[in-house]
Scaffold this motif. Structure first.
Motif, PDB file in Angstrom:
ATOM      1  N   PRO A 164       6.763   1.468  56.776  1.00  0.00           N
ATOM      2  CA  PRO A 164       5.830   2.398  57.437  1.00  0.00           C
ATOM      3  C   PRO A 164       5.814   3.772  56.770  1.00  0.00           C
ATOM      4  CG  PRO A 164       7.238   1.303  59.036  1.00  0.00           C
ATOM      5  CD  PRO A 164       7.774   0.948  57.687  1.00  0.00           C
ATOM      6  N   ASP A 165       6.965   4.168  56.204  1.00  0.00           N
ATOM      7  CA  ASP A 165       7.042   5.495  55.591  1.00  0.00           C
ATOM      8  C   ASP A 165       6.432   5.547  54.198  1.00  0.00           C
ATOM      9  OD1 ASP A 165       8.438   6.595  57.780  1.00  0.00           O
ATOM     10  OD2 ASP A 165      10.264   5.582  57.055  1.00  0.00           O
ATOM     11  N   MET A 166       6.194   4.388  53.607  1.00  0.00           N
ATOM     12  CA  MET A 166       5.654   4.366  52.242  1.00  0.00           C
ATOM     13  C   MET A 166       4.180   4.750  52.207  1.00  0.00           C
ATOM     14  SD  MET A 166       8.110   2.955  50.035  1.00  0.00           S
ATOM     15  CE  MET A 166       7.206   2.118  48.769  1.00  0.00           C
ATOM     16  N   ASN A 167       3.578   4.778  53.395  1.00  0.00           N
ATOM     17  CA  ASN A 167       2.164   5.132  53.484  1.00  0.00           C
ATOM     18  C   ASN A 167       1.288   4.256  52.606  1.00  0.00           C
ATOM     19  OD1 ASN A 167       2.387   7.201  55.368  1.00  0.00           O
ATOM     20  ND2 ASN A 167       3.110   8.592  53.759  1.00  0.00           N
ATOM     21  N   PHE A 168       1.563   2.993  52.629  1.00  0.00           N
ATOM     22  CA  PHE A 168       0.720   2.080  51.859  1.00  0.00           C
ATOM     23  C   PHE A 168      -0.680   2.062  52.438  1.00  0.00           C
ATOM     24  CE2 PHE A 168       4.487  -0.571  50.298  1.00  0.00           C
ATOM     25  CZ  PHE A 168       4.384  -0.047  49.028  1.00  0.00           C
ATOM     26  N   GLU A 169      -1.643   2.151  51.572  1.00  0.00           N
ATOM     27  CA  GLU A 169      -3.031   2.001  52.022  1.00  0.00           C
ATOM     28  C   GLU A 169      -3.464   0.601  51.666  1.00  0.00           C
ATOM     29  OE1 GLU A 169      -6.470   4.522  51.179  1.00  0.00           O
ATOM     30  OE2 GLU A 169      -4.960   6.118  50.915  1.00  0.00           O
ATOM     31  N   LEU A 170      -3.746  -0.180  52.686  1.00  0.00           N
ATOM     32  CA  LEU A 170      -4.070  -1.579  52.420  1.00  0.00           C
ATOM     33  C   LEU A 170      -5.564  -1.793  52.441  1.00  0.00           C
ATOM     34  CD1 LEU A 170      -1.200  -2.122  54.555  1.00  0.00           C
ATOM     35  CD2 LEU A 170      -1.488  -3.913  52.839  1.00  0.00           C
ATOM     36  N   SER A 171      -6.041  -2.611  51.519  1.00  0.00           N
ATOM     37  CA  SER A 171      -7.450  -2.996  51.609  1.00  0.00           C
ATOM     38  C   SER A 171      -7.578  -4.262  52.450  1.00  0.00           C
ATOM     39  CB  SER A 171      -8.042  -3.194  50.213  1.00  0.00           C
ATOM     40  OG  SER A 171      -7.386  -4.242  49.547  1.00  0.00           O
ATOM     41  N   GLU A 172      -6.510  -5.044  52.473  1.00  0.00           N
ATOM     42  CA  GLU A 172      -6.523  -6.266  53.287  1.00  0.00           C
ATOM     43  C   GLU A 172      -5.118  -6.528  53.792  1.00  0.00           C
ATOM     44  OE1 GLU A 172      -9.390  -9.587  51.533  1.00  0.00           O
ATOM     45  OE2 GLU A 172      -8.216  -8.583  49.977  1.00  0.00           O
ATOM     46  N   GLY A 173      -5.014  -7.173  54.914  1.00  0.00           N
ATOM     47  CA  GLY A 173      -3.724  -7.616  55.429  1.00  0.00           C
ATOM     48  C   GLY A 173      -2.954  -6.497  56.068  1.00  0.00           C
ATOM     49  N   SER A 174      -1.646  -6.694  56.163  1.00  0.00           N
ATOM     50  CA  SER A 174      -0.827  -5.687  56.809  1.00  0.00           C
ATOM     51  C   SER A 174       0.393  -5.396  55.954  1.00  0.00           C
ATOM     52  CB  SER A 174      -0.381  -6.198  58.187  1.00  0.00           C
ATOM     53  OG  SER A 174       0.373  -7.375  58.005  1.00  0.00           O
ATOM     54  N   ALA A 175       0.978  -4.243  56.244  1.00  0.00           N
ATOM     55  CA  ALA A 175       2.151  -3.841  55.475  1.00  0.00           C
ATOM     56  C   ALA A 175       3.405  -4.406  56.121  1.00  0.00           C
ATOM     57  CB  ALA A 175       2.205  -2.317  55.385  1.00  0.00           C
ATOM     58  N   THR A 176       3.583  -5.694  55.962  1.00  0.00           N
ATOM     59  CA  THR A 176       4.814  -6.308  56.473  1.00  0.00           C
ATOM     60  C   THR A 176       5.390  -7.181  55.378  1.00  0.00           C
ATOM     61  OG1 THR A 176       3.417  -8.033  57.399  1.00  0.00           O
ATOM     62  CG2 THR A 176       4.246  -6.375  58.930  1.00  0.00           C
ATOM     63  N   LEU A 177       6.698  -7.178  55.335  1.00  0.00           N
ATOM     64  CA  LEU A 177       7.374  -8.029  54.356  1.00  0.00           C
ATOM     65  C   LEU A 177       8.339  -8.933  55.101  1.00  0.00           C
ATOM     66  CD1 LEU A 177       8.272  -5.542  51.478  1.00  0.00           C
ATOM     67  CD2 LEU A 177       6.438  -7.231  51.516  1.00  0.00           C
TER      68      LEU A 177
ATOM     69  N   VAL B 237      14.188  14.717  53.816  1.00  0.00           N
ATOM     70  CA  VAL B 237      14.019  13.320  53.422  1.00  0.00           C
ATOM     71  C   VAL B 237      13.673  12.492  54.659  1.00  0.00           C
ATOM     72  CG1 VAL B 237      15.202  11.264  52.566  1.00  0.00           C
ATOM     73  CG2 VAL B 237      15.529  13.470  51.433  1.00  0.00           C
ATOM     74  N   VAL B 238      12.621  11.686  54.553  1.00  0.00           N
ATOM     75  CA  VAL B 238      12.202  10.853  55.672  1.00  0.00           C
ATOM     76  C   VAL B 238      12.882   9.492  55.588  1.00  0.00           C
ATOM     77  CG1 VAL B 238      10.230   9.698  56.735  1.00  0.00           C
ATOM     78  CG2 VAL B 238       9.998  12.036  55.874  1.00  0.00           C
ATOM     79  N   ALA B 239      12.879   8.916  54.404  1.00  0.00           N
ATOM     80  CA  ALA B 239      13.473   7.589  54.244  1.00  0.00           C
ATOM     81  C   ALA B 239      13.842   7.380  52.788  1.00  0.00           C
ATOM     82  CB  ALA B 239      12.494   6.512  54.687  1.00  0.00           C
ATOM     83  N   VAL B 240      14.785   6.469  52.580  1.00  0.00           N
ATOM     84  CA  VAL B 240      15.166   6.105  51.214  1.00  0.00           C
ATOM     85  C   VAL B 240      15.227   4.586  51.161  1.00  0.00           C
ATOM     86  CG1 VAL B 240      16.865   6.366  49.377  1.00  0.00           C
ATOM     87  CG2 VAL B 240      16.578   8.190  51.061  1.00  0.00           C
ATOM     88  N   THR B 241      14.677   4.014  50.109  1.00  0.00           N
ATOM     89  CA  THR B 241      14.742   2.566  49.963  1.00  0.00           C
ATOM     90  C   THR B 241      15.110   2.207  48.534  1.00  0.00           C
ATOM     91  OG1 THR B 241      13.442   0.535  49.916  1.00  0.00           O
ATOM     92  CG2 THR B 241      12.239   2.586  49.572  1.00  0.00           C
ATOM     93  N   PRO B 242      15.859   1.127  48.361  1.00  0.00           N
ATOM     94  CA  PRO B 242      16.025   0.624  47.000  1.00  0.00           C
ATOM     95  C   PRO B 242      14.644   0.344  46.428  1.00  0.00           C
ATOM     96  CG  PRO B 242      17.401  -0.601  48.531  1.00  0.00           C
ATOM     97  CD  PRO B 242      16.540   0.282  49.354  1.00  0.00           C
ATOM     98  N   TYR B 243      14.507   0.493  45.157  1.00  0.00           N
ATOM     99  CA  TYR B 243      13.220   0.260  44.528  1.00  0.00           C
ATOM    100  C   TYR B 243      13.562  -0.489  43.240  1.00  0.00           C
ATOM    101  CZ  TYR B 243       8.298   1.439  43.588  1.00  0.00           C
ATOM    102  OH  TYR B 243       6.947   1.398  43.384  1.00  0.00           O
ATOM    103  N   GLU B 244      14.093  -1.716  43.479  1.00  0.00           N
ATOM    104  CA  GLU B 244      14.706  -2.444  42.374  1.00  0.00           C
ATOM    105  C   GLU B 244      13.676  -3.341  41.732  1.00  0.00           C
ATOM    106  OE1 GLU B 244      17.794  -1.684  41.681  1.00  0.00           O
ATOM    107  OE2 GLU B 244      17.909  -3.019  39.941  1.00  0.00           O
ATOM    108  N   GLN B 245      13.618  -3.275  40.413  1.00  0.00           N
ATOM    109  CA  GLN B 245      12.635  -4.087  39.719  1.00  0.00           C
ATOM    110  C   GLN B 245      13.276  -5.412  39.287  1.00  0.00           C
ATOM    111  OE1 GLN B 245      10.844  -2.013  36.513  1.00  0.00           O
ATOM    112  NE2 GLN B 245       9.203  -3.502  36.272  1.00  0.00           N
ATOM    113  N   PHE B 246      12.537  -6.502  39.454  1.00  0.00           N
ATOM    114  CA  PHE B 246      13.036  -7.807  38.999  1.00  0.00           C
ATOM    115  C   PHE B 246      13.068  -7.807  37.482  1.00  0.00           C
ATOM    116  CE2 PHE B 246      12.221 -12.292  37.759  1.00  0.00           C
ATOM    117  CZ  PHE B 246      13.459 -12.777  38.148  1.00  0.00           C
ATOM    118  N   SER B 247      14.261  -8.120  36.933  1.00  0.00           N
ATOM    119  CA  SER B 247      14.424  -7.971  35.493  1.00  0.00           C
ATOM    120  C   SER B 247      14.428  -9.301  34.739  1.00  0.00           C
ATOM    121  CB  SER B 247      15.731  -7.217  35.220  1.00  0.00           C
ATOM    122  OG  SER B 247      16.778  -7.854  35.927  1.00  0.00           O
ATOM    123  N   GLY B 248      14.302 -10.412  35.489  1.00  0.00           N
ATOM    124  CA  GLY B 248      14.335 -11.705  34.797  1.00  0.00           C
ATOM    125  C   GLY B 248      12.983 -12.068  34.208  1.00  0.00           C
ATOM    126  N   GLN B 249      12.955 -13.277  33.558  1.00  0.00           N
ATOM    127  CA  GLN B 249      11.709 -13.739  32.965  1.00  0.00           C
ATOM    128  C   GLN B 249      10.896 -14.481  34.012  1.00  0.00           C
ATOM    129  OE1 GLN B 249      11.863 -16.474  29.618  1.00  0.00           O
ATOM    130  NE2 GLN B 249      12.189 -14.691  28.299  1.00  0.00           N
TER     131      GLN B 249
END
Ligand SMILES: Nc1ncnc2c1ncn2[C@@H]1O[C@H](COP(=O)(O)OP(=O)(O)OP(=O)(O)O)[C@@H](O)[C@H]1O
Ligand SMILES: [Mg+2]
Lengths: 443, 243
Positions: free
Chosen positions: A128-141, A93-105
């Motif tokens: 960085p471990d999610m290997n997001f391929e971006l078409s624009e911008g950067s993978a920062t939150l 395992v490289v990394a684990v992250t919560p992957y919580e979906q917003f459940s409200g309206q």
């Protein structure tokens, strides 16, 4: 008897009965060609299906659900932060992250347009471990910054009604849509796809309280747009877990308590290796969680195709077995016709093993020559079928419906050689067992 | 010790209730250099005896020793090696392989002994030339007369320099003129010390042999040394016809 002499003798003998040899060989050619064609087609089908599937998600990601989500008869503890730590300790395992979906309206707004997307909270450190391929911008939150899938921008349309609170508006619930085409027929998209990179979009939340319906607008800045994957994920919006916490806190009117309740979904990122991913998936499943990974779907697809391939290969092999009977028949006839010659060979000192070798070699030669021709014919026909089929089915260029694994021609030729050899055993024994005195006297 | 010693040789064929006694107690000693003619009515056991000597058939009883090989004790492989090295066969119907040239037919026995192709070709060419077929090396059997084919067959039987040349009615298919040619060839070979055992119905052949054996019902009934052991080929009808 030397190999060279055996070879020359076999060539001479086959040449002598070439009419019959050619006919017998046809059976082998057909059988081998059938094996090559059928297996090439099924491998091609497998490759293109698996290819399609692999687009739907990174192969090393495993989505893990807590047991309670599916009825709760799971023995595993909830997906609490400490459970996440435990998952991180699994080998591979490289990394684990919560992957919580917003459940409200909620409704997405941009100027006067309304859109939708599934909102997920993830751990920014894992990005960085999610290997997001971006078409624009950067993978920062960061605070208020989100990464959106490529499909989000094309999902905006004029608000049809003003009653956005009705629940008819898009919420966080995932929609099963594959590609923009499906989505266009679903919502009346009247707008061009928007390029939202760098823009700020509004997320309008709705909650019901004692005072009735309340709205709140949250501003989200698009820090990055992902490249299209062709799957559901194109309609995802990723934000930091912290941002999601505050959305949920307002929506539910209490802060979520992950330590006690656990996340409903986490994402495990394994090493980039199918076997490792499968092993990790198995380990997590063993711990009582529910898992979903593209790799395991691909794996089960692969095993289905392995069965299909085996069945098709088996059917084609029957053709080759029939060919083997043909070879045996031709060789038995040849033994009968050449009885005197066999007697002569024995009289001038051929040992039983020499006689045996001659007939086995002749039968094997019919098999292997037929096999080589059959492989060539099969490869050519498979290519033609591939071209015709993709023209008819209309696949995008680049995807092929015919894949010939390297082992296939080798296997087909070796198989036809073995078939010939086996077919030669009985005739060769008959030749060996001929009594030379009688053989020489025969007509 | 003699080249060939046969003692109490029997070969029975059991066919249902009846037993065919193809050889029924044959005793025979043959010396190196003999030209032996086997005669007798049809079914008297001549071919059976010849096949025994050639290691193609095994006795029901008795012993047969050729050049030190006790044939009844050899297994199939041993008999094959015996045939490879000690005997050469000439048949009534030539038994040439139709797709082979004369030279290929002659060298064929050496294929099984592992002699190199060059050596084989050399020996076959020499032998055929000696037998007057130097210009027919690359002809196929169908392109040759019966006499020529039989000479090719004789060359084939000699290619392994055998102790004994065995012929089962080798002139049986030939007209008298070509038959005489073959007979002449045998006489010449015998003069060089070659041992020959020839089954024949032709009394003329017997004239040129050194010894004639008559068989009847699987037994030897007459065994005569030819007074004129070496008929002069110059005076023979064979030579006349050749010139
Ligand atoms: N395979 C066999 N099975 C049964 N009987 C056999 C077999 N071979 C030979 N015989 C019998 O053995 C006897 C001797 O046969 P053989 O061939 O030696 O005769 P032959 O003297 O060569 O006759 P011919 O001059 O006609 O060639 C005959 O009665 C024959 O029928
Ligand atoms: Mg006979």
């Amino acid at each position: 008897m030397k190999l060279r002499d055996l070879f020359l003798l076999v060539v001479a003998n086959l040449n002598r009965m070439r009419g019959r040899v050619v006919m017998t060989m046809m059976g082998v050619v057909i059988g081998t060609a059938a094996i090559v064609i059928l297996i090439s087609l099924s491998s091609g089908l497998q490759a293109s299906t698996v290819d399609n599937f692999s687009q739907f998600g990174s192969l090393n990601q495993i989505t893990v659900f807590s047991g309670s989500r599916f009825g709760g008869d799971s023995t595993a503890e909830g997906l609490t932060p400490s459970a996440i730590n435990d998952l991180e300790d699994i080998d591979g395992v490289v990394a684990v992250t919560p992957y919580e979906q917003f459940s409200g309206q909620s409704v997405l707004k941009y100027n006067r347009l309304e859109g939708f997307g599934s909102i997920y909270g993830i751990d920014p450190l894992v990005l960085p471990d999610m290997n997001f391929e971006l078409s624009e911008g950067s993978a920062t939150l960061g605070a208020g910054a989100v990464i959106i899938g490529s499909g989000v921008g094309s999902g905006f349309s004029e608000a049809s009604d003003s009653d956005q609170g009705q629940g008819g508006g898009p919420t966080g619930g995932p929609r099963m849509m594959f590609g923009p085409g499906a989505q266009a027929s679903d919502t009346e998209s009247t707008t061009e796809a928007l390029d939202l990179y760098g823009k700020t979009i509004q997320l309008e939340l709705t909650r019901m309280s004692e005072d009735g319906q309340e709205n709140r607008t949250v501003r989200l800045r698009v820090a990055g747009v992902l490249a299209s994957s062709g799957g559901n994920e194109d309609y995802n919006i990723y934000m930091s877990m912290k941002d999601l916490d505050s959305l949920l806190a307002w929506s539910r009117q209490e802060r979520p308590n992950w330590v006690q309740d656990g996340y409903s979904q986490v994402m495990v990122i394994a090493e980039q290796d199918a076997d490792v991913t499968l092993a990790v998936t198995e380990e997590i499943t063993n711990r009582g969680y529910f898992t979903m990974s593209t790799t395991s779907i691909v794996e089960s697809l692969n095993s289905v195709y392995a069965i299909i391939e085996a069945v098709l290969g088996g059917v084609a092999s029957i053709a080759l077995l029939v060919a083997a009977i043909g070879i045996a028949n031709t060789m038995v006839m040849s033994v009968l016709e050449r009885t005197r010659e066999i007697g002569l060979m024995k009289a001038i000192g051929a040992r039983n093993r020499d006689v045996m070798a001659v007939f086995l070699a002749e039968a094997s030669a019919i098999g292997v020559i037929g096999g080589v021709i059959g492989v060539i014919v099969g490869l050519v026909l498979a290519q033609i079928i591939g071209v015709v089929a993709s023209a008819v089915v209309g696949t995008e260029s680049g995807t092929t419906l015919v894949v010939t694994p390297l082992w296939l021609p080798v296997f087909a030729i070796v198989f036809s050689l073995v078939i010939g050899l086996i077919a030669g055993i009985y005739p060769a024994f008959r030749a060996v067992q001929l009594d030379p005195v009688r053989a020489l006297r025969s007509e | 010790m003699a080249l060939i010693e046969i003692r109490g040789l029997r070969r029975y064929y059991v066919m249902g209730d009846t037993v065919v006694r193809a050889l029924d107690g044959v005793n025979l000693t043959i010396e190196q250099g003999e030209f032996l003619c086997l005669m007798g009515p049809s079914g008297s056991g001549k071919s059976t005896l010849l096949n025994m000597l050639g290691g193609l058939d095994k006795p029901t009883d008795g012993s047969i020793v050729v050049a030190g090989h006790r044939l009844s004790e050899l297994d199939e492989n041993g008999l094959a090696l015996y045939r490879q090295h000690e005997v050469g066969f000439v048949f009534q119907s030539y038994n040439l392989i139709p797709t082979f040239t004369a030279a290929q037919n002659v060298e064929f026995p050496l294929v099984f002994t592992g002699v190199s192709p060059e050596e084989r070709r050399h020996r076959a060419g020499n032998l055929l030339t000696e037998l007057g077929l130097g210009d027919r090396l690359h002809h196929h059997p169908t392109e040759m007369s019966g006499g020529q084919q039989q000479r090719v067959a004789v060359a084939r039987s000699l290619i392994n320099q055998p102790h004994i040349l065995l012929g089962d009615e080798p002139t049986g298919n030939l007209d008298s003129k070509t038959g005489a040619e073959i007979l002449n060839l045998f006489v010449r070979l015998n003069r060089t010390g070659q041992t020959l055992i020839i089954v024949t119905h032709d009394p003329r052949v017997a004239e040129y042999g050194t010894r004639t054996i008559h068989m009847l019902d699987g037994r030897i009934v007459e065994d005569v040394e030819n007074a004129q052991t070496n008929p002069d080929p110059e005076l023979s009808p064979t030579e006349e016809s050749l010139s």
